[in-house]
Design a protein around this motif. Structure first.
Motif, mmCIF file in Angstrom:
data_model
loop_
_atom_site.group_PDB
_atom_site.id
_atom_site.type_symbol
_atom_site.label_atom_id
_atom_site.label_comp_id
_atom_site.label_asym_id
_atom_site.label_seq_id
_atom_site.Cartn_x
_atom_site.Cartn_y
_atom_site.Cartn_z
ATOM 1 N N ASN A 123 0.833 -1.211 0.000
ATOM 2 C CA ASN A 123 0.000 0.000 0.000
ATOM 3 C C ASN A 123 0.862 1.253 0.000
ATOM 4 N N LYS A 146 2.141 1.779 -3.304
ATOM 5 C CA LYS A 146 1.054 2.078 -4.233
ATOM 6 C C LYS A 146 0.636 3.544 -4.156
ATOM 7 N N PHE A 147 0.632 4.067 -2.912
ATOM 8 C CA PHE A 147 0.094 5.423 -2.733
ATOM 9 C C PHE A 147 1.191 6.469 -2.530
ATOM 10 N N ASP A 152 5.092 6.172 4.978
ATOM 11 C CA ASP A 152 5.359 6.649 3.608
ATOM 12 C C ASP A 152 5.158 8.148 3.528
ATOM 13 N N ILE A 184 -4.228 10.024 3.760
ATOM 14 C CA ILE A 184 -5.653 9.641 3.754
ATOM 15 C C ILE A 184 -6.432 10.768 4.413
ATOM 16 N N TRP A 205 -13.410 -1.501 0.968
ATOM 17 C CA TRP A 205 -13.421 -0.035 0.887
ATOM 18 C C TRP A 205 -12.145 0.468 0.236
ATOM 19 N N ARG A 206 -12.300 1.363 -0.739
ATOM 20 C CA ARG A 206 -11.148 1.991 -1.382
ATOM 21 C C ARG A 206 -11.486 3.452 -1.597
ATOM 22 N N ALA A 207 -10.511 4.318 -1.341
ATOM 23 C CA ALA A 207 -10.784 5.755 -1.509
ATOM 24 C C ALA A 207 -11.109 6.044 -2.969
ATOM 25 N N GLY A 266 -5.835 -3.423 -6.493
ATOM 26 C CA GLY A 266 -6.349 -3.475 -5.113
ATOM 27 C C GLY A 266 -7.812 -3.887 -5.069
ATOM 28 N N THR A 267 -8.146 -4.716 -4.052
ATOM 29 C CA THR A 267 -9.541 -5.152 -3.926
ATOM 30 C C THR A 267 -10.234 -4.475 -2.750
ATOM 31 N N GLY A 268 -9.437 -3.790 -1.941
ATOM 32 C CA GLY A 268 -10.048 -3.180 -0.747
ATOM 33 C C GLY A 268 -10.150 -4.148 0.410
ATOM 34 N N GLY A 316 -7.160 -5.623 1.599
ATOM 35 C CA GLY A 316 -5.824 -5.680 2.202
ATOM 36 C C GLY A 316 -5.805 -5.281 3.673
ATOM 37 N N LEU A 317 -6.318 -4.079 3.970
ATOM 38 C CA LEU A 317 -6.230 -3.597 5.355
ATOM 39 C C LEU A 317 -7.159 -4.384 6.285
HETATM 40 P P1 ADP Z 1 -6.448 -1.865 -1.513
HETATM 41 O O1 ADP Z 1 -6.551 -3.212 -2.040
HETATM 42 O O2 ADP Z 1 -7.266 -0.875 -2.242
HETATM 43 O O3 ADP Z 1 -5.067 -1.417 -1.220
HETATM 44 P P2 ADP Z 1 -6.658 -1.792 1.317
HETATM 45 O O4 ADP Z 1 -7.660 -2.355 2.244
HETATM 46 O O5 ADP Z 1 -5.259 -2.246 1.480
HETATM 47 O O6 ADP Z 1 -7.188 -2.015 -0.135
HETATM 48 O O7 ADP Z 1 -6.703 -0.232 1.467
HETATM 49 C C1 ADP Z 1 -7.958 0.409 1.471
HETATM 50 C C2 ADP Z 1 -7.796 1.860 1.050
HETATM 51 O O8 ADP Z 1 -7.094 2.578 2.053
HETATM 52 C C3 ADP Z 1 -6.992 2.059 -0.204
HETATM 53 O O9 ADP Z 1 -7.784 1.895 -1.356
HETATM 54 C C4 ADP Z 1 -6.537 3.490 -0.026
HETATM 55 O O10 ADP Z 1 -7.552 4.383 -0.394
HETATM 56 C C5 ADP Z 1 -6.313 3.593 1.452
HETATM 57 N N1 ADP Z 1 -4.893 3.357 1.823
HETATM 58 C C6 ADP Z 1 -4.349 2.255 2.321
HETATM 59 N N2 ADP Z 1 -3.022 2.400 2.574
HETATM 60 C C7 ADP Z 1 -2.734 3.679 2.199
HETATM 61 C C8 ADP Z 1 -1.526 4.463 2.213
HETATM 62 N N3 ADP Z 1 -0.359 3.991 2.633
HETATM 63 N N4 ADP Z 1 -1.597 5.737 1.773
HETATM 64 C C9 ADP Z 1 -2.778 6.248 1.343
HETATM 65 N N5 ADP Z 1 -3.940 5.568 1.303
HETATM 66 C C10 ADP Z 1 -3.917 4.294 1.718
#
Ligand code: ADP
Length: 461
Positions: free
Chosen positions: A363, A366-367, A391, A396, A409-411, A421-423, A425-426
């Motif tokens: 992540n 990615k961001f 990072d 966010i 959930w994904r922003a 990303g599938t949303g 991960g976290l």
């Molecule tokens: P994804 O598969 O989209 O990464 P996650 O559950 O890992 O799904 O993350 C959910 C959302 O949280 C991401 O789509 C992003 O919007 C936000 N996010 C996660 N990690 C970061 C990060 N390091 N910096 C900014 N936004 C993040």
């Protein structure tokens, strides 16, 4: 009537309690009355003894014959008495005692105080009071008596009243018990009815809450709160199923389209390889997604398979930083490692923990745009081991922060799909942290970056 019902048991308890209290009270009253009557009998004897003594002081005493004559004069009054001389020889006995065959005999060892005694015959039991007195130099033993059954009528009448009224009191207690049980449990019956009417089709309905400030109000409120939680969980499950189907549909459609496209007409080997590659990629994504869903479902069911063992997480942190470096190069990002302790002893499942770190590192990369920095760090203090992935990326927004651990959930849905990303991960990261009794938190500032921190309880070696 259902003998196991609360209503029946309440009535029974009420009846038993009232019966026990009545029995105790009646026994207490009975004993109290009897002892009062005994006291009254003795008190009467005491006064009569004083009267007899006074009479003898006033009239005599003279010789024994004189005393006997004086006493016989008052015998017609009906009092029961007997008088002996100092040696214990009977001087006079009232007609009443003589008539009932009570043998005149003075007790031995009498002092100046009054002594109470029982005596008489079987047919005429009496209570006696004795006293040794000296009247004008002459020693006499005075005895007065009263029939023991003098007040017995009072006690018998009281006992009869008790016995006659007992069935009525107990019947009244039973009726009150039944009424009370019915009245006390009526609101419970209403709550039961209300709860029965709520099914999965009207989960948003709630029970009526009585404004009674009592346990029943509490019960209704608690049940309503529980219904709220059930509804929330139902909605979440529905949403999850819908999201999962949606997420699975996209790769499946791609696989389907790729296969259909390949078979539509004769294809060259290159074209077929390209299609198969697409199918393979999408299949891989689908399998990964299904694996994630399975992992979450196991966590939901409380059937996590992660077994924890003592490990040194320092090597995992190093590996994560290594991975970050390898992946960062291509994106023009700098990856750093910050290890503030030689060892990071925790209890963990190594494979799961690697997955967690990979999610956070992935992540972060990615961001974070090119030119940014990703830092993996590890530190340890008295009670905790802390691993963090920081990072300098997009950050966010405060509005998004509460949602990032939610499933799917994904922003930015569109961008996330592009980056794979599938949303989930976290959500998985937090589940893994929970399995380790660790806390996964985030601090983030838009435009400045984010820090994901995992705090583990330190393992004692
Ligand atoms: P994804 O598969 O989209 O990464 P996650 O559950 O890992 O799904 O993350 C959910 C959302 O949280 C991401 O789509 C992003 O919007 C936000 N996010 C996660 N990690 C970061 C990060 N390091 N910096 C900014 N936004 C993040």
């Amino acid at each position: 009537m259902n003998v196991r019902s609360l209503k029946f048991r309440l009535a029974l308890w009420y009846f038993a309690t009232v019966a026990a209290i009545c029995l105790l009270a009646a026994g207490g009253y009975w004993l109290g009355i009897r002892s009062s009557l005994d006291y009254a009998l003795d008190q009467g004897l005491r006064y009569r003894l004083m009267g007899l003594r006074q009479y003898l002081e006033d009239v005599g005493p003279g010789g024994n014959t004189e005393i006997a004559a004086r006493l016989n004069e008052i015998s017609y009054l009906g009092d029961l008495y007997q008088v002996f001389d100092g040696e214990g020889a009977l001087i006079a006995q009232s007609n009443g005692l003589a008539r009932h065959g009570v043998v005149g005999k003075a007790p031995s060892g009498l002092g100046p105080g009054i002594r109470f005694d029982t005596g008489g015959t079987n047919d005429f039991p009496v209570r006696l009071a004795w006293q040794r007195v000296t009247i004008r130099g002459q020693s006499l033993v005075l005895g007065v008596a009263d029939p023991q059954r003098k007040y017995e009528g009072v006690l018998t009448a009281f006992t009869s009243v008790l016995l006659v009224s007992a069935p009525f009191i107990l019947a009244l207690a039973t009726a009150c018990g039944v009424w009370l049980g019915r009245r006390a449990l009526a609101p419970v019956a209403r709550i039961t009815e209300g709860a029965r009417a709520i099914t999965e089709t009207n989960l948003s309905a709630r029970l009526a809450v009585p404004d009674s400030q009592d346990e029943l109000q509490q019960l209704s409120e608690t049940l309503n709160a529980m219904l709220g939680r059930i509804e929330e969980s139902f909605t979440r499950t529905r949403q999850f199923t819908a999201d999962a189907s949606h997420e699975l549909r996209a790769p499946m459609t791609l696989i389907y389209t790729a296969a259909q496209h390949s078979l539509r007409r004769e294809r060259s080997r290159e074209e077929l390889v390209e299609s198969m590659q697409k199918i393979l990629d999408e299949s891989r994504r689908t399998v990964a997604l299904v694996d994630d869903l399975l992992l979450l479902a196991r966590g939901d069911a409380g059937r996590s398979t992660a077994e924890l063992a003592p490990i040194d997480a320092a090597s995992l942190v190093r590996d994560a930083a290594g991975q970050a470096t390898a992946m960062a190069v291509a994106k023009g990002i700098q990856a750093d490692l910050h290890l503030e302790a030689d060892t990071l002893p925790i209890r963990a499942n190594e494979a799961r923990l690697r997955r967690l770190l990979l999610i956070l590192v992935d992540n972060a990369l990615k961001f974070t745009p090119a030119g940014g920095r990703v830092t993996v760090s590890g530190s340890s203090d008295g009670a905790e081991v802390t691993i963090a992935v920081a990072d300098t990326g997009t950050g966010i927004s405060p509005a998004d922060l509460p949602h990032i651990f939610e499933r799917f959930w994904r922003a930015d849905r569109v961008r996330s799909r592009e980056t794979g990303g599938t949303g989930l991960g976290l959500t998985i990261a937090r589940q893994i942290a929970d399995e380790h009794n660790a806390r996964l938190d985030v601090q983030s500032e838009v435009g400045h970056g984010s820090v994901f921190t995992i705090r583990f309880p330190k393992a004692v070696s």
